[in-house]
Every structure is written in structure tokens, then in C-alpha cells.
Design a protein around this motif. Sequence first.
Motif, PDB file in Angstrom:
ATOM      1  N   SER A 167       0.823  -1.209   0.000  1.00  0.00           N
ATOM      2  CA  SER A 167       0.000   0.000   0.000  1.00  0.00           C
ATOM      3  C   SER A 167       0.859   1.262   0.000  1.00  0.00           C
ATOM      4  O   SER A 167       1.955   1.287   0.581  1.00  0.00           O
ATOM      5  N   ALA A 168       0.339   2.309  -0.637  1.00  0.00           N
ATOM      6  CA  ALA A 168       1.022   3.603  -0.633  1.00  0.00           C
ATOM      7  C   ALA A 168       1.135   4.145   0.782  1.00  0.00           C
ATOM      8  O   ALA A 168       2.137   4.787   1.134  1.00  0.00           O
ATOM      9  N   THR A 251      -0.337   4.897  -6.851  1.00  0.00           N
ATOM     10  CA  THR A 251      -1.000   3.611  -7.032  1.00  0.00           C
ATOM     11  C   THR A 251      -1.580   3.517  -8.429  1.00  0.00           C
ATOM     12  O   THR A 251      -2.389   4.362  -8.837  1.00  0.00           O
ATOM     13  N   GLY A 255      -3.291  -1.743  -8.983  1.00  0.00           N
ATOM     14  CA  GLY A 255      -3.010  -1.822  -7.555  1.00  0.00           C
ATOM     15  C   GLY A 255      -1.539  -1.776  -7.205  1.00  0.00           C
ATOM     16  O   GLY A 255      -1.185  -1.641  -6.027  1.00  0.00           O
ATOM     17  N   VAL A 257       1.977  -0.187  -6.612  1.00  0.00           N
ATOM     18  CA  VAL A 257       2.416   1.151  -6.203  1.00  0.00           C
ATOM     19  C   VAL A 257       3.829   1.407  -6.715  1.00  0.00           C
ATOM     20  O   VAL A 257       4.707   0.558  -6.586  1.00  0.00           O
TER      21      VAL A 257
END
Length: 312
Positions: A167-168, A251, A255, A257
Motif C-alpha cells: 500500500s502507498a 497507485t 493496484g 504502487v
Amino acid sequence: MTVREVEHGITVQAPAAEVYRLLAEVENWPRLFPPSVYVEYLEQEGDRERIRIWATANGEAKNWTSRRDLDPRGLRITFSQEVSAPPVAEMSGTWIVEPLGERESRLRLLHTYRAVDDDPQSLEWIDQAVDRNSSQELPGVKNGLEQATRNEELTLSFVDSVEVQGSAKDLYDFVNEADRWKERLPHVSEVTLTEDTPGLQTLRMDTKAVDGSTHTTESVRVCFPHHRIVYKQTTLPALMSLHTGRWDFHTGDDGTVTASSQHTVVIAAENITAVLGADAGVPEARKFLRDALGANSRATLGHAKRFAEERR
């Protein structure tokens, strides 16, 4: 009501059109204005714009919002603070660029202001502050303008990136939490992070280079959760006269990143031989900085990637 109008000026060895362009494009400000850390556009409509400025003042990081009117034909930029801090009731000004020759121009800085409650002592205090700040600011602006228009070979910009299956937010958190870099990053030996205002940080650290030497740097960082952190070094190694940078976390549609580290450096040419040896020149300095800064950035990105992917 007493309204004061004052003027300061300096001669710049650069074409007037280039001086105007560099001042008009706010992304240049961290290079031109020593206190400036980062500037972003809030609104743009034709030649009118609203900008937010982050800068250091008396050793502290501050931010404020200004409005500007651009006049590219007249080579003038008019500005005004949206909210002035007491004892200033109102403050505005104008940058005027006047050609003196093909590669020389006169840069004039005009200020118009008044004091809260028209207080004479406050007005005197503002007089002194404007005179002091303008007298200090103009030589730095002159130097930045002349460097930007003359010494392209001394400027180095580059980006290192890595794709992450994470995740970012986790990537951002890793870079944002620089107070934990001593335990997370092998090339960081000491670190102190101060954040009195959320999102506005001062970062001081000792970094180990590939050759084993250690460099102490201090930076002001502006953080935009969870996609960007920008910074400007205020304490620099001897080989650099300017170092700004940016961490970006984007992102993609699938999906994935992309985490990136961007650097812009101006080489301190007068220090090349002292740092790299008598036979070194600008090409050697460019390679040294690209390798050293890139190595640390890639190491940080690699550790951030593992940090984020372990939290999937």
C-alpha cells in the motif's frame, strides 16, 4: 492611515526574460530563494494564481498563502499575502524585471504595507524587517538566478523508482517515520526528527556513504499523506550548494504502487578538488553525487518496499 511604499533592487547577470520566467514558475523557488522549501499552486486562472509557500524563518518552518498577478509582457509579478501576521495589517509587493542588456537585468522589489491600528512603533518595526529581509534576500536570489541561467552542467536531477506490491500508506509511513530510520536503514547512523506542526518536519541525520565517510545533513520536509513528501536540505555536504528532493507514492490501476525518490542538486564547483581530489572536475562530481545519493535512495526504497509488502 499611513501606507508605506519601499523599494530594493539588484543587478543580475542574466537575460530579463529568463529572470522573469524563473520567478514566475514557482517550482524554481527552492533554488532561487534560500529560505524557500516548497511551493504549490492552489488556484490558477489565466495570469492570476493563488499559491501556498513553505519556507524557513528564524530557524523555523512556516507556511502561508499568497495571490499573484503575472504580467509577462511587462515583466512584472504582483503579490499579496492573504492573511498578514500582526503587527502587519496588510502587505503586498511587486517584482519588476528591467533589461539592461542581452545578459544583464535590473531586478526591483517593491513593498507596500501598513501597520495594525496605524501604530507608529509597529510601522517602524515593519520598516526594519522589510529592509533587513529584502537586503538579505536579493543577493541570494541573484546568485540563484545566475546559477540557473549560466551553469546547467552544475545542475543534476534524477529519479530512482521501485514497484511495490503493497500500500502507498505503508510506503509513506516508512519515509514519514524518519525518527526510526536508525533502526531501519543501515546507512543512517544518527537521526533526530522534530515535528512541532503536523506535516512540517525538521530532519537531522548522519548518513554513511559507500566510501565509508559520514555526512551530517539537516532538511525541512513537507508531508502530504499518503502520496508525497518534499524536502530541502538546509545543512549540506561540501560538494553541494543546493539539494532538494521528493518522495512520491503512486497507485496504478492494477493496484501496484510505484515509489520514487527524486533529487535536484547544484554542485559547489569551488569544492570539487577539495572533496574529490586535484584531478576531479564537474563530470567526476556529477558521477559521485549520482552514485552516492542514488545508492542511499535505492537502499531506502528497498527497505520501504519490504516494509510495505510484509504488511499486505
